[in-house]
Design an enzyme around this catalytic site. Structure first.
Site, PDB file in Angstrom:
ATOM      1  N   GLY A 155     -29.781  10.085  -6.133  1.00 30.77           N
ATOM      2  CA  GLY A 155     -29.945   8.640  -6.322  1.00 30.77           C
ATOM      3  C   GLY A 155     -28.696   7.908  -6.754  1.00 30.77           C
ATOM      4  N   THR A 156     -27.576   8.230  -6.114  1.00 29.70           N
ATOM      5  CA  THR A 156     -26.358   7.488  -6.441  1.00 29.70           C
ATOM      6  C   THR A 156     -25.642   7.099  -5.155  1.00 29.70           C
ATOM      7  OG1 THR A 156     -24.246   7.528  -7.637  1.00 29.70           O
ATOM      8  CG2 THR A 156     -25.109   9.675  -6.926  1.00 29.70           C
ATOM      9  N   ASN A 176     -31.181  11.363  -1.627  1.00 26.97           N
ATOM     10  CA  ASN A 176     -31.079   9.893  -1.642  1.00 26.97           C
ATOM     11  C   ASN A 176     -32.116   9.337  -0.676  1.00 26.97           C
ATOM     12  OD1 ASN A 176     -30.107   7.082  -1.307  1.00 26.97           O
ATOM     13  ND2 ASN A 176     -28.315   7.832  -2.420  1.00 26.97           N
ATOM     14  N   TYR A 194     -27.383  -6.809 -21.908  1.00 26.37           N
ATOM     15  CA  TYR A 194     -27.675  -5.459 -22.410  1.00 26.37           C
ATOM     16  C   TYR A 194     -28.877  -5.454 -23.353  1.00 26.37           C
ATOM     17  CZ  TYR A 194     -23.653  -3.714 -19.931  1.00 26.37           C
ATOM     18  OH  TYR A 194     -22.792  -3.364 -18.914  1.00 26.37           O
ATOM     19  N   HIS A 250     -21.513   7.316 -18.596  1.00 25.46           N
ATOM     20  CA  HIS A 250     -21.317   5.866 -18.701  1.00 25.46           C
ATOM     21  C   HIS A 250     -21.918   5.291 -19.993  1.00 25.46           C
ATOM     22  CE1 HIS A 250     -20.633   5.198 -14.066  1.00 25.46           C
ATOM     23  NE2 HIS A 250     -19.617   5.772 -14.671  1.00 25.46           N
ATOM     24  N   ARG A 305     -31.879  -5.365 -21.018  1.00 20.30           N
ATOM     25  CA  ARG A 305     -32.077  -4.045 -20.383  1.00 20.30           C
ATOM     26  C   ARG A 305     -32.609  -3.040 -21.406  1.00 20.30           C
ATOM     27  NH1 ARG A 305     -26.911  -2.060 -17.468  1.00 20.30           N
ATOM     28  NH2 ARG A 305     -28.271  -0.423 -16.711  1.00 20.30           N
ATOM     29  N   GLU A 363     -31.648   6.922   1.158  1.00 16.99           N
ATOM     30  CA  GLU A 363     -30.979   6.572   2.419  1.00 16.99           C
ATOM     31  C   GLU A 363     -29.621   7.261   2.512  1.00 16.99           C
ATOM     32  OE1 GLU A 363     -29.673   2.139   0.982  1.00 16.99           O
ATOM     33  OE2 GLU A 363     -31.763   2.530   1.514  1.00 16.99           O
ATOM     34  N   GLN A 388     -25.005   8.952 -14.681  1.00 20.04           N
ATOM     35  CA  GLN A 388     -24.317   7.666 -14.809  1.00 20.04           C
ATOM     36  C   GLN A 388     -25.250   6.646 -15.450  1.00 20.04           C
ATOM     37  OE1 GLN A 388     -22.118   6.873 -10.779  1.00 20.04           O
ATOM     38  NE2 GLN A 388     -23.766   8.314 -10.424  1.00 20.04           N
TER      39      GLN A 388
END
Ligand code: OAD
Length: 240
Positions: free
Chosen positions: A181-182, A207, A61, A114, A64, A209, A96
């Site tokens: 994007g999740t 997204n 962490y 989160h 990041r 994909e 998130q």
């Protein structure tokens, strides 16, 4: 109020995941080169992992958090901030993501379900404080001065996300739900589309994909967040 796909839209809920920050250079979790390719999440993102090997978890962490200063918000973050300031109805943004790119992109209301990389939680006094340095097992809580009680203020697997009641209230009353994007693999966020849809919302997924939950959405826009999000925001603001 906006007219979108044959309906009036007054309340919008937007859910974002790691994909919205990918083009800023923040790695996602499950894409190629994602964080969970290099680490087993069970070694990092659980209370048990933290108890077993705190040094590894602090390091993960800290790294990041330190990388945040070298990345910038992208066109998808700034488009959502525009939507929040110019849409004549309500736009509730829930993420998130534990980065601060929505805020730096101009969003004033961001619900971090989160948690956030830039906060530490004290397990002794339960206060959350801004993360200003690198942390380790002897760091001191600025609120209660206990030593060794600070952990990253992020939600780990097996823990209950923040603000769930408020999010459920927003999902139940929105007209439009947009997920960006999740991967749709982590609950409860993966279930938000069903919740919103059952309560009558139109649902749109953006997204790169096909995701695990694509088929649950009314509409899918396949492409990069930096292209698709500004496009959708333009459409919503033009119709407003
Ligand atoms: P994932 O890494 O699971 O998924 C990222 C999604 O973003 C994938 O579906 C990609 O296809 C998509 N994507 C990647 N780049 C994109 C781009 N430029 N434009 C559009 N889409 C793109 O990340 P999340 O779904 O956010 O939780 O992960 C959910 C949770 O799992 C995280 O909050 C984290 C993780 O474990 C915890 O750590 C508790």
């Amino acid at each position: 109020m906006a007219y979108f796909r044959n309906r009036f839209v007054q309340r919008i809920v937007v859910l974002t995941g790691a994909g919205i920050s990918a083009e800023s250079g923040v790695p996602t979790f499950r894409d190629k080169d994602g964080l969970w390719e290099k680490h087993d999440p069970m070694d990092i993102a659980t209370p048990e992992a933290f108890a077993r090997d705190p040094a590894l978890v602090y390091r993960f962490y800290n790294e990041r958090r330190n990388k945040l200063s070298s990345v910038q918000p992208n066109l998808a973050h700034t488009a959502l901030a525009q939507l929040q300031s110019h849409f004549p109805g309500e736009v509730f943004l829930v993420t998130q993501n534990v980065d601060d790119l929505h805020e730096r992109g101009g969003s004033e209301q961001v619900c971090h379900m989160h948690g956030q990389l830039q906060a530490m939680l004290c397990t002794a006094c339960n206060s959350s404080s801004p993360a200003t340095v690198d942390y380790n097992s002897i760091s001191v809580c600025p609120a209660c001065t206990s030593r060794g009680t600070l952990r990253p203020d992020v939600v780990w697997f097996g823990e209950i996300p923040y603000f769930i009641e408020e999010i459920e209230t927003q999902l139940a009353s929105c007209d439009l739900f947009i997920a960006i994007g999740t991967s749709g693999l982590v609950y409860p966020a993966a279930g938000f589309v069903q919740h919103a849809r059952l309560c009558g919302a139109t649902t749109v997924e953006i997204n790169r994909e096909i995701s695990d939950v694509t088929e649950l959405f009314h509409h899918q826009r396949q492409g990069l967040a930096t292209i698709e999000v500004p496009g959708l925001v333009r459409e919503l603001l033009q119709q407003a």
